[in-house]
Design an enzyme around this catalytic site. Structure first.
Site, short mmCIF file in Angstrom:
data_model
loop_
_atom_site.label_atom_id
_atom_site.label_comp_id
_atom_site.label_asym_id
_atom_site.label_seq_id
_atom_site.Cartn_x
_atom_site.Cartn_y
_atom_site.Cartn_z
N LYS A 47 11.17 6.34 -8.02
CA LYS A 47 9.79 5.83 -8.03
C LYS A 47 9.26 5.85 -6.61
O LYS A 47 9.96 5.95 -5.50
CB LYS A 47 9.99 4.43 -8.52
CG LYS A 47 10.79 3.43 -7.72
CD LYS A 47 11.05 2.17 -8.26
CE LYS A 47 12.20 1.36 -7.46
NZ LYS A 47 12.31 0.19 -8.34
N ARG A 144 10.81 -10.76 -14.39
CA ARG A 144 9.88 -10.10 -14.16
C ARG A 144 9.47 -9.75 -15.35
O ARG A 144 8.54 -9.95 -16.00
CB ARG A 144 10.16 -8.96 -12.92
CG ARG A 144 9.28 -7.94 -12.47
CD ARG A 144 9.82 -7.15 -11.36
NE ARG A 144 10.83 -6.13 -11.62
CZ ARG A 144 11.44 -5.27 -10.67
NH1 ARG A 144 10.99 -5.39 -9.49
NH2 ARG A 144 12.58 -4.60 -11.06
N HIS A 173 18.37 -6.31 -14.47
CA HIS A 173 18.27 -5.87 -13.33
C HIS A 173 18.29 -7.10 -12.19
O HIS A 173 18.09 -8.47 -12.63
CB HIS A 173 16.64 -5.65 -12.95
CG HIS A 173 16.29 -5.01 -11.60
ND1 HIS A 173 17.09 -4.14 -11.14
CD2 HIS A 173 15.47 -5.38 -10.74
CE1 HIS A 173 16.52 -3.93 -9.79
NE2 HIS A 173 15.63 -4.66 -9.47
N ARG A 229 22.08 2.38 -11.17
CA ARG A 229 20.80 2.90 -10.70
C ARG A 229 20.54 2.83 -9.57
O ARG A 229 19.51 1.94 -8.93
CB ARG A 229 19.59 2.18 -11.61
CG ARG A 229 19.58 2.04 -13.04
CD ARG A 229 18.56 1.53 -13.78
NE ARG A 229 18.21 0.13 -13.19
CZ ARG A 229 18.76 -0.99 -13.63
NH1 ARG A 229 19.43 -0.77 -14.96
NH2 ARG A 229 18.53 -2.19 -13.20
N TYR A 273 -6.96 -0.48 21.82
CA TYR A 273 -7.69 -1.56 21.18
C TYR A 273 -7.26 -3.01 21.71
O TYR A 273 -6.07 -3.22 21.74
CB TYR A 273 -7.80 -1.56 19.70
CG TYR A 273 -8.37 -0.13 19.06
CD1 TYR A 273 -9.95 0.11 19.36
CD2 TYR A 273 -7.70 0.75 18.17
CE1 TYR A 273 -10.36 1.04 18.96
CE2 TYR A 273 -8.15 1.63 17.75
CZ TYR A 273 -9.62 1.95 18.11
OH TYR A 273 -10.10 2.98 17.64
N CYS A 320 -2.65 2.60 16.69
CA CYS A 320 -4.14 2.90 16.36
C CYS A 320 -3.96 3.50 14.92
O CYS A 320 -2.89 3.92 14.38
CB CYS A 320 -4.73 3.93 17.10
SG CYS A 320 -5.15 3.35 18.79
N ASP A 322 -4.48 6.74 13.90
CA ASP A 322 -3.96 8.04 13.91
C ASP A 322 -3.13 8.20 15.15
O ASP A 322 -2.62 9.49 15.37
CB ASP A 322 -5.02 9.16 13.84
CG ASP A 322 -6.06 8.58 12.87
OD1 ASP A 322 -5.81 8.80 11.68
OD2 ASP A 322 -7.27 8.45 13.09
C1 LIG Z 1 13.73 -0.03 -7.92
C2 LIG Z 1 14.73 -0.25 -9.03
C3 LIG Z 1 16.17 0.15 -8.73
C4 LIG Z 1 16.76 0.84 -7.47
O1 LIG Z 1 16.92 -0.45 -6.52
P1 LIG Z 1 17.62 -0.04 -5.05
O2 LIG Z 1 17.76 -1.30 -4.66
O3 LIG Z 1 16.71 0.76 -4.43
O4 LIG Z 1 18.62 0.54 -5.56
C5 LIG Z 1 17.09 -0.15 -9.94
N1 LIG Z 1 16.57 -0.53 -11.06
C6 LIG Z 1 15.20 -1.11 -11.08
C7 LIG Z 1 14.95 -1.61 -12.43
C8 LIG Z 1 14.33 -1.08 -10.11
O5 LIG Z 1 13.13 -1.35 -10.48
#
Ligand SMILES: *Cc1c(COP(=O)(O)O)cnc(C)c1O
Length: 382
Positions: A47, A144, A173, A229, A273, A320, A322
């Site tokens: 992602k 969530r 998660h 994951r 700046y 800045c 850029d």
């Molecule tokens: C982003 C995400 C992960 C990965 O998390 P990390 O901490 O980068 O390993 C795994 N599962 C879900 C549902 C996530 O949203």
């Protein structure tokens, strides 16, 4: 040389600021994670532009070595299918409105976080005459998305009655798997295991179970289940300072630029700046063409360091949009000299995304995902 879209220049050689992604390191990081979690499979989380590393390139190059790819939103999944990625893809986030047919059309696996959404998926699949591949999402303590663990029976029961859905997976998660204190993570794990007993009690085959993010891969092998994951760990960065480093990974991304201007700044002549910095002696200051418009956070002003000619120097004055200025003291630097913003110089000096996160008051995740698409990504080895 290939460059992540969209970019302004089609020729990376013309750009004075770029990011290098070491594909060999990504492969080694994946292998190290596999060795730790085997026999569990690996869903690589790609992602947010693959944590800034380039969604399409990472998925095309490493996807075939993964068991699954995880994206956050539908558009990322469609983008990968259109790029020719054939690896199974799960969209981890929520679904809204009329998105379901698009998931089905692009052969993307859906997350079902509620009974209502599950039934919508079943109906949409029936209307298209195909079966939807679904992973049920259980909320065990993140609050969530997902059905609460204490109501999960209703979702699992409903799924048994959906004739156009294949329940391929079930997942949860962690909120705190990267902490030193794992008590909340262990509580979440117990809750997930309790939900899974539904299948055992009915003598039903278990769907593919997954829960472990990077923190859990490092610290909670009990949570490996059938699939893990990893996100940030795959890119070679540890999820927190306190998480045990039980897998050795190396950062795959380096961020570089070049000196484009040199001058001597006199005392009493503040830089940039807001005039937040001035020298009390004549010093050499170079300008580097990177700024907050590239994701080099303004919050790091007067704290960041860069490497030029193998040595670290302080960034001075406000960052800045850029450009940034760097005080090289009495050293020399020439137009075109390489500047390391993140990465390791030949001298051994290094600057990490953790360093940038410290200067910006954030986490490495936010540093990586904010490197703008204006910065071309170059993939090594070519
Ligand atoms: C982003 C995400 C992960 C990965 O998390 P990390 O901490 O980068 O390993 C795994 N599962 C879900 C549902 C996530 O949203």
């Amino acid at each position: 040389m290939s460059i992540q879209q969209p970019v302004i220049s089609s020729n990376g050689d013309l750009r004075s600021t770029w990011a290098e992604v070491d594909v060999t390191r990504l492969e080694r990081n994946l292998a190290a994670i596999r060795a730790r979690v085997a026999p569990a499979g690996v869903m690589l989380v790609v992602k947010a532009n693959a944590y800034g590393h380039g969604l399409k390139e990472v998925a095309c190059r490493i996807g075939p070595q993964a068991d699954y790819l995880g994206v956050a939103v539908l558009e990322e999944g469609i983008y990968l299918r259109e790029a020719g990625v054939r690896t199974p893809i799960l969209a981890l986030g929520g679904i809204w409105g009329d998105q379901i047919p698009a998931y089905l059309e692009h052969d993307l696996t859906l997350t079902a976080p509620s009974v209502e959404r599950l039934e919508q998926i079943d109906q949409a699949a029936a209307a298209t005459g195909r079966k939807a591949r679904v992973h049920l999402k259980i909320d065990t303590g993140m609050e969530r998305i997902g059905v609460h663990y204490y109501n999960a029976g209703s979702l699992l029961e409903a799924a048994l009655g959906c004739s156009h859905i294949i329940v391929e997976g079930i997942f949860s998660h962690f909120a705190n798997a990267d902490s030193a204190d794992l008590s909340h993570a262990r509580l979440q794990l117990e809750r997930f295991e309790e939900v899974l007993r539904f299948y055992e009690k009915r003598s039903l085959p278990l769907p593919m179970r997954h829960m472990a993010n990077s923190g859990a891969i490092l610290q909670l092998p009990e949570a490996n289940f059938d699939l893990v994951r990893p996100g940030i760990l795959f890119y070679g960065v540890y999820p927190s300072a306190e998480a045990a480093r039980t897998v050795r990974v190396e950062p795959a991304l380096a961020w570089k630029s070049r000196v484009v201007y040199f001058k001597v700044v006199q005392p009493g002549h503040p830089v940039s700046y807001g005039s937040t910095w001035q020298s009390d002696a004549p010093v050499r200051v170079v300008t580097v063409p990177v700024g907050y418009g590239d994701g080099y956070f303004r919050r790091m002003s007067n704290q960041a360091q860069v490497i030029i000619g193998g040595c670290k120097y302080p960034q001075v004055g406000r960052i800045c949009m850029d450009q940034v200025m760097v005080n090289i003291g009495s050293a020399s630097a020439f137009n075109g000299d390489e500047v390391v913003l993140v990465g390791e110089a030949a001298s051994g000096e290094r600057i990490t995304v953790e360093d940038l996160a410290g200067w910006a008051g954030t986490v490495p995740y936010e540093i990586l995902t904010n490197i703008n698409t204006r910065v071309p990504r170059i993939y090594l080895p070519e």
